[in-house]
Design a protein around this motif. Structure first.
Motif, PDB file in Angstrom:
ATOM      1  N   GLY A  16      12.246  35.067  56.398  1.00  0.00           N
ATOM      2  CA  GLY A  16      11.508  34.528  55.255  1.00  0.00           C
ATOM      3  C   GLY A  16      11.618  33.011  55.186  1.00  0.00           C
ATOM      4  N   ILE A  17      12.833  32.498  55.245  1.00  0.00           N
ATOM      5  CA  ILE A  17      13.028  31.048  55.131  1.00  0.00           C
ATOM      6  C   ILE A  17      12.568  30.361  56.417  1.00  0.00           C
ATOM      7  N   GLY A  18      12.927  30.943  57.568  1.00  0.00           N
ATOM      8  CA  GLY A  18      12.537  30.360  58.850  1.00  0.00           C
ATOM      9  C   GLY A  18      11.030  30.210  58.960  1.00  0.00           C
ATOM     10  N   ARG A  36      15.041  37.033  67.840  1.00  0.00           N
ATOM     11  CA  ARG A  36      15.247  38.174  68.746  1.00  0.00           C
ATOM     12  C   ARG A  36      13.977  38.976  69.009  1.00  0.00           C
ATOM     13  N   ASP A  37      12.962  38.814  68.146  1.00  0.00           N
ATOM     14  CA  ASP A  37      11.750  39.632  68.280  1.00  0.00           C
ATOM     15  C   ASP A  37      10.675  38.829  69.023  1.00  0.00           C
ATOM     16  N   GLU A  38      10.620  39.047  70.345  1.00  0.00           N
ATOM     17  CA  GLU A  38       9.750  38.227  71.180  1.00  0.00           C
ATOM     18  C   GLU A  38       8.274  38.358  70.785  1.00  0.00           C
ATOM     19  N   LEU A  56      16.295  35.135  71.712  1.00  0.00           N
ATOM     20  CA  LEU A  56      17.752  35.299  71.776  1.00  0.00           C
ATOM     21  C   LEU A  56      18.212  36.241  70.668  1.00  0.00           C
ATOM     22  N   ASP A  57      19.215  37.036  70.993  1.00  0.00           N
ATOM     23  CA  ASP A  57      19.788  37.953  70.002  1.00  0.00           C
ATOM     24  C   ASP A  57      21.226  37.534  69.754  1.00  0.00           C
ATOM     25  N   LEU A  58      21.486  37.040  68.563  1.00  0.00           N
ATOM     26  CA  LEU A  58      22.804  36.460  68.284  1.00  0.00           C
ATOM     27  C   LEU A  58      23.919  37.501  68.228  1.00  0.00           C
ATOM     28  N   VAL A 129      21.923  23.518  58.347  1.00  0.00           N
ATOM     29  CA  VAL A 129      22.445  24.879  58.331  1.00  0.00           C
ATOM     30  C   VAL A 129      22.127  25.505  56.972  1.00  0.00           C
ATOM     31  N   VAL A 130      21.394  26.617  57.000  1.00  0.00           N
ATOM     32  CA  VAL A 130      21.133  27.314  55.731  1.00  0.00           C
ATOM     33  C   VAL A 130      22.325  28.215  55.440  1.00  0.00           C
ATOM     34  N   ASN A 131      23.086  27.844  54.418  1.00  0.00           N
ATOM     35  CA  ASN A 131      24.245  28.628  53.996  1.00  0.00           C
ATOM     36  C   ASN A 131      23.840  29.403  52.739  1.00  0.00           C
ATOM     37  N   SER A 148      31.887  35.136  56.043  1.00  0.00           N
ATOM     38  CA  SER A 148      31.186  34.463  57.147  1.00  0.00           C
ATOM     39  C   SER A 148      30.558  33.156  56.665  1.00  0.00           C
ATOM     40  N   LYS A 149      30.056  33.164  55.436  1.00  0.00           N
ATOM     41  CA  LYS A 149      29.418  31.947  54.911  1.00  0.00           C
ATOM     42  C   LYS A 149      30.470  30.888  54.554  1.00  0.00           C
ATOM     43  N   GLN A 150      31.655  31.336  54.075  1.00  0.00           N
ATOM     44  CA  GLN A 150      32.756  30.380  53.841  1.00  0.00           C
ATOM     45  C   GLN A 150      33.154  29.732  55.162  1.00  0.00           C
ATOM     46  N   THR A 180      12.963  36.876  49.902  1.00  0.00           N
ATOM     47  CA  THR A 180      12.746  37.279  51.304  1.00  0.00           C
ATOM     48  C   THR A 180      13.194  38.730  51.492  1.00  0.00           C
ATOM     49  N   GLU A 181      13.022  39.222  52.703  1.00  0.00           N
ATOM     50  CA  GLU A 181      13.455  40.589  53.016  1.00  0.00           C
ATOM     51  C   GLU A 181      14.955  40.768  52.776  1.00  0.00           C
ATOM     52  N   MET A 182      15.723  39.712  53.084  1.00  0.00           N
ATOM     53  CA  MET A 182      17.172  39.822  52.858  1.00  0.00           C
ATOM     54  C   MET A 182      17.475  40.066  51.387  1.00  0.00           C
ATOM     55  N   GLN A 183      16.773  39.353  50.520  1.00  0.00           N
ATOM     56  CA  GLN A 183      17.000  39.517  49.081  1.00  0.00           C
ATOM     57  C   GLN A 183      16.532  40.902  48.611  1.00  0.00           C
ATOM     58  N   ARG A 184      15.500  41.411  49.254  1.00  0.00           N
ATOM     59  CA  ARG A 184      15.053  42.774  48.938  1.00  0.00           C
ATOM     60  C   ARG A 184      16.198  43.764  49.227  1.00  0.00           C
TER      61      ARG A 184
HETATM   62  N1  LIG Z   1      17.322  35.464  50.809  1.00  0.00           N
HETATM   63  C1  LIG Z   1      18.261  34.959  50.050  1.00  0.00           C
HETATM   64  O1  LIG Z   1      18.369  35.263  48.852  1.00  0.00           O
HETATM   65  C2  LIG Z   1      19.234  33.961  50.632  1.00  0.00           C
HETATM   66  C3  LIG Z   1      20.058  33.254  49.729  1.00  0.00           C
HETATM   67  C4  LIG Z   1      20.953  32.334  50.229  1.00  0.00           C
HETATM   68  C5  LIG Z   1      21.047  32.127  51.586  1.00  0.00           C
HETATM   69  N2  LIG Z   1      20.257  32.837  52.434  1.00  0.00           N
HETATM   70  C6  LIG Z   1      20.425  32.578  53.863  1.00  0.00           C
HETATM   71  O2  LIG Z   1      19.213  32.105  54.392  1.00  0.00           O
HETATM   72  C7  LIG Z   1      19.132  32.421  55.786  1.00  0.00           C
HETATM   73  C8  LIG Z   1      17.778  33.067  56.065  1.00  0.00           C
HETATM   74  O3  LIG Z   1      17.707  34.275  55.331  1.00  0.00           O
HETATM   75  P1  LIG Z   1      16.318  34.915  54.846  1.00  0.00           P
HETATM   76  O4  LIG Z   1      16.424  35.097  53.397  1.00  0.00           O
HETATM   77  O5  LIG Z   1      15.178  34.174  55.440  1.00  0.00           O
HETATM   78  O6  LIG Z   1      16.480  36.356  55.509  1.00  0.00           O
HETATM   79  P2  LIG Z   1      15.495  37.237  56.410  1.00  0.00           P
HETATM   80  O7  LIG Z   1      14.100  37.118  55.941  1.00  0.00           O
HETATM   81  O8  LIG Z   1      16.138  38.571  56.464  1.00  0.00           O
HETATM   82  O9  LIG Z   1      15.598  36.520  57.840  1.00  0.00           O
HETATM   83  C9  LIG Z   1      16.762  36.579  58.604  1.00  0.00           C
HETATM   84  C10 LIG Z   1      16.464  35.990  59.967  1.00  0.00           C
HETATM   85  O10 LIG Z   1      17.648  36.104  60.780  1.00  0.00           O
HETATM   86  C11 LIG Z   1      17.274  36.720  62.018  1.00  0.00           C
HETATM   87  N3  LIG Z   1      18.352  37.480  62.626  1.00  0.00           N
HETATM   88  C12 LIG Z   1      19.095  38.449  62.054  1.00  0.00           C
HETATM   89  N4  LIG Z   1      19.951  38.963  62.962  1.00  0.00           N
HETATM   90  C13 LIG Z   1      19.726  38.296  64.123  1.00  0.00           C
HETATM   91  C14 LIG Z   1      20.262  38.381  65.431  1.00  0.00           C
HETATM   92  N5  LIG Z   1      21.203  39.262  65.738  1.00  0.00           N
HETATM   93  N6  LIG Z   1      19.796  37.532  66.369  1.00  0.00           N
HETATM   94  C15 LIG Z   1      18.825  36.641  66.092  1.00  0.00           C
HETATM   95  N7  LIG Z   1      18.264  36.526  64.873  1.00  0.00           N
HETATM   96  C16 LIG Z   1      18.704  37.344  63.908  1.00  0.00           C
HETATM   97  C17 LIG Z   1      16.128  37.655  61.635  1.00  0.00           C
HETATM   98  O11 LIG Z   1      15.423  38.069  62.786  1.00  0.00           O
HETATM   99  P3  LIG Z   1      14.410  39.341  62.732  1.00  0.00           P
HETATM  100  O12 LIG Z   1      13.136  38.811  62.117  1.00  0.00           O
HETATM  101  O13 LIG Z   1      14.255  39.701  64.161  1.00  0.00           O
HETATM  102  O14 LIG Z   1      15.067  40.388  61.905  1.00  0.00           O
HETATM  103  C18 LIG Z   1      15.346  36.745  60.720  1.00  0.00           C
HETATM  104  O15 LIG Z   1      14.596  35.830  61.465  1.00  0.00           O
HETATM  105  C19 LIG Z   1      20.331  33.340  56.070  1.00  0.00           C
HETATM  106  O16 LIG Z   1      21.371  32.579  56.641  1.00  0.00           O
HETATM  107  C20 LIG Z   1      20.741  33.808  54.694  1.00  0.00           C
HETATM  108  O17 LIG Z   1      22.113  34.140  54.648  1.00  0.00           O
HETATM  109  C21 LIG Z   1      19.338  33.741  51.991  1.00  0.00           C
END
Ligand SMILES: NC(=O)c1ccc[n+]([C@@H]2O[C@H](COP(=O)([O-])OP(=O)(O)OC[C@H]3O[C@@H](n4cnc5c(N)ncnc54)[C@H](OP(=O)(O)O)[C@@H]3O)[C@@H](O)[C@H]2O)c1
Length: 232
Positions: A16-18, A36-38, A56-58, A129-131, A148-150, A180-184
């Motif tokens: 979502g953020i990327g 990771r998703d080519e 790349l897959d982290l 770095v997005v923390n 991990s975030k600390q 984003t999906e993570m927040q979901r």
């Molecule tokens: N959403 C929030 O509320 C929130 C709040 C504070 C901080 N953050 C931080 O913001 C950053 C981005 O999060 P987001 O909200 O954008 O989440 P997101 O939409 O779930 O995106 C996460 C990204 O990380 C990638 N990823 C996950 N595992 C991976 C792996 N093994 N190898 C390579 N890539 C991998 C995912 O790839 P795929 O697309 O292939 O899954 C996706 O591109 C994260 O560091 C998160 O901790 C988020």
């Protein structure tokens, strides 16, 4: 950065953020979309004026690649937007899940930064770095994510100190909830509804990245905390 188009590597470009960062930067940057998703990366790149893919897959068995793509060239900005969230009590979380969270949220950031740092020193580049604001607390059921975030915060601070004399400026962005999906996933685990209007928009985080990069050469914006305006 000279007269050439600046080059930015966006790790987690499909998230979502990327994705929001990619959309905002596509106009005036050459982008390397890392993730990771080519297929998803290629689809994204095909819609952008100047973008390349770096698969790349982290958390995969092979870990972070030992070398950057051959045609990467000089990099001006390294943006870490990948992240893994896990919910589970200390009693329930397996060591494997702990390792996966740390692989994505810490070791991947460390290794990719190490890989690109010599080039970033040459361009006097930036690492962003997005923390997360989770670093200010330790919620029950989030030990792996919060730890991990600390650790990421401490790593980023040390990197900042080390790079002061090499011209690389390092910034941590700490967002609160972002839609984003993570927040979901977070809300599902919390047992509450997903209410994007109450969270930061991904595009807002991208604008914060833009603001960090716009800092004048004599300023070093080391930390950027970004909370949604909505309050319970
Ligand atoms: N959403 C929030 O509320 C929130 C709040 C504070 C901080 N953050 C931080 O913001 C950053 C981005 O999060 P987001 O909200 O954008 O989440 P997101 O939409 O779930 O995106 C996460 C990204 O990380 C990638 N990823 C996950 N595992 C991976 C792996 N093994 N190898 C390579 N890539 C991998 C995912 O790839 P795929 O697309 O292939 O899954 C996706 O591109 C994260 O560091 C998160 O901790 C988020």
């Amino acid at each position: 950065m000279g007269g050439r188009r600046p080059v930015a590597v966006v790790v987690g470009a499909t998230g979502g953020i990327g994705r929001a960062v990619v959309e905002l930067f596509a106009r005036d940057h050459t982008l390397w979309l890392a993730g990771r998703d080519e297929t998803a990366l290629k689809t994204m790149a095909s819609t952008l004026p100047e973008a390349f893919c770096w698969q790349l897959d982290l958390s995969g068995d092979e870990g972070v690649p030992l070398e950057p793509p051959q045609d990467l060239g000089e990099v001006d900005v390294l943006l870490h937007c990948a992240g893994a969230f896990e919910q589970g009590t200390v009693l329930d979380m397996s060591e494997r899940r702990w390792r996966e969270v740390f692989a994505v949220n810490l070791f991947g950031v460390v290794e990719l930064t190490r890989l690109l740092l010599p080039g970033l020193r040459r361009t006097r580049g930036r690492v962003i770095v997005v923390n997360s604001t989770v670093v200010t607390r330790s919620p029950a059921g989030r030990s792996a994510y919060a730890a991990s975030k600390q650790a990421l915060r401490v790593f980023t601070e040390a990197l900042h100190q080390e790079e002061l004399n090499h011209g690389v400026r390092v910034t941590s962005i700490y967002p609160g909830r972002v839609a984003t999906e993570m927040q979901r996933t977070v809300r599902r685990r919390e047992g509450g509804p997903f209410e994007p209007e109450r969270y930061l928009a991904p595009a807002t985080v991208a604008k914060a990245v833009r603001a960090v990069l716009a800092a004048p050469a004599d300023a070093h914006l080391t930390e950027f905390v970004l909370e949604p305006t909505w309050r319970r």
